[in-house]
Design an enzyme around this catalytic site. Sequence first.
Site, PDB file in Angstrom:
ATOM      1  N   ILE A   3       0.825  -1.191   0.094  1.00  0.00           N
ATOM      2  CA  ILE A   3      -0.105  -0.039  -0.150  1.00  0.00           C
ATOM      3  C   ILE A   3       0.906   1.217   0.019  1.00  0.00           C
ATOM      4  O   ILE A   3       1.735   1.275   0.628  1.00  0.00           O
ATOM      5  CB  ILE A   3      -1.019  -0.014   1.132  1.00  0.00           C
ATOM      6  CG1 ILE A   3      -1.995  -0.971   1.163  1.00  0.00           C
ATOM      7  CG2 ILE A   3      -1.354   1.413   1.548  1.00  0.00           C
ATOM      8  CD1 ILE A   3      -2.719  -1.421   2.391  1.00  0.00           C
ATOM      9  N   LYS A   4       0.131   2.088  -0.764  1.00  0.00           N
ATOM     10  CA  LYS A   4       1.055   3.641  -0.771  1.00  0.00           C
ATOM     11  C   LYS A   4       0.011   4.515  -0.186  1.00  0.00           C
ATOM     12  O   LYS A   4      -0.993   4.492  -0.838  1.00  0.00           O
ATOM     13  CB  LYS A   4       1.496   3.989  -2.070  1.00  0.00           C
ATOM     14  CG  LYS A   4       1.737   5.619  -2.320  1.00  0.00           C
ATOM     15  CD  LYS A   4       1.935   5.887  -3.711  1.00  0.00           C
ATOM     16  CE  LYS A   4       2.188   7.481  -3.574  1.00  0.00           C
ATOM     17  NZ  LYS A   4       1.914   8.164  -5.174  1.00  0.00           N
TER      18      LYS A   4
END
Length: 281
Positions: A192-193
């Site tokens: 995840i960013k």
Amino acid sequence: MSAQCGKAIRLSKIIKKSTQRSVSIAFDHGLDDGPMLGNIKPRETMEKIIEGGADAVLISPGIARICSDLLCVDNAPAIILRLDWTNTFRAKDELNFEEGRNILISDVESALALGADAVLTFMFIGYQDSHVEALEIAKNAEVCRAAARVGIPHIMEPMARGNAQRANGRELDAKLIALHTRMAAEIGADAIKTDYSGDAASYAKVIEGCPVPIMIAGGPKTSSIKESLDMVKGAIDAGASGVVLGRNVVQAKDPVAMIKALRSIVHNNESVDYVIRHFNL
């Protein structure tokens, strides 16, 4: 034959096995925001990203083609390919409507053809129209299924956006970040960013509640290098798996030194004061 094997190999090029962390550079802003400081000459900027030693670079399909020869060198970063476009980040007076929208511009098969090691898509929550939010979930689930079939990691970029969040200043609310990061993980994100909440204590709870690696986004350009590095250090201390920074790197006075400083913090646990002195930032 297991596609999970391919995912593991490709993701290890981005999040290094030795530290379980990553210094990735976001270089996809031209897709949504057009020309700006740091992307006017994309090949020159890509050369600096490579020289700095970035683990990975987030780029659009067009930049992948424009810089393909540069990305063939021995020390080239892994490629994270952006699969969608958004107008969410434009100023309201430029939108001519209340809230932005997203749309896929590429697919997993095209990403593989371009040499990508991972694909990345936005996942916004908080729209006034709940159906639009549902479409965001459906889009990401579809990409997840396609990525799983061919063994390429899908990095999601979940964020709390929409007028309600802006009006209430909740875009960086740790509770909302915890909500959408967990949603992304449950849908099937491999990593995840996302936003940083602003302090290590609240972000540690976000990390604790998410079973896949989280790398922080840089957001708007900070007022100083120290502010940007403090953000990175806080996230790492909270347990984040690294960074995917854009403007605060490519618009820095010395992007090469900035990447090396980030590597020292992320991979070597150096202090902010040390890297500022050591890299003359």
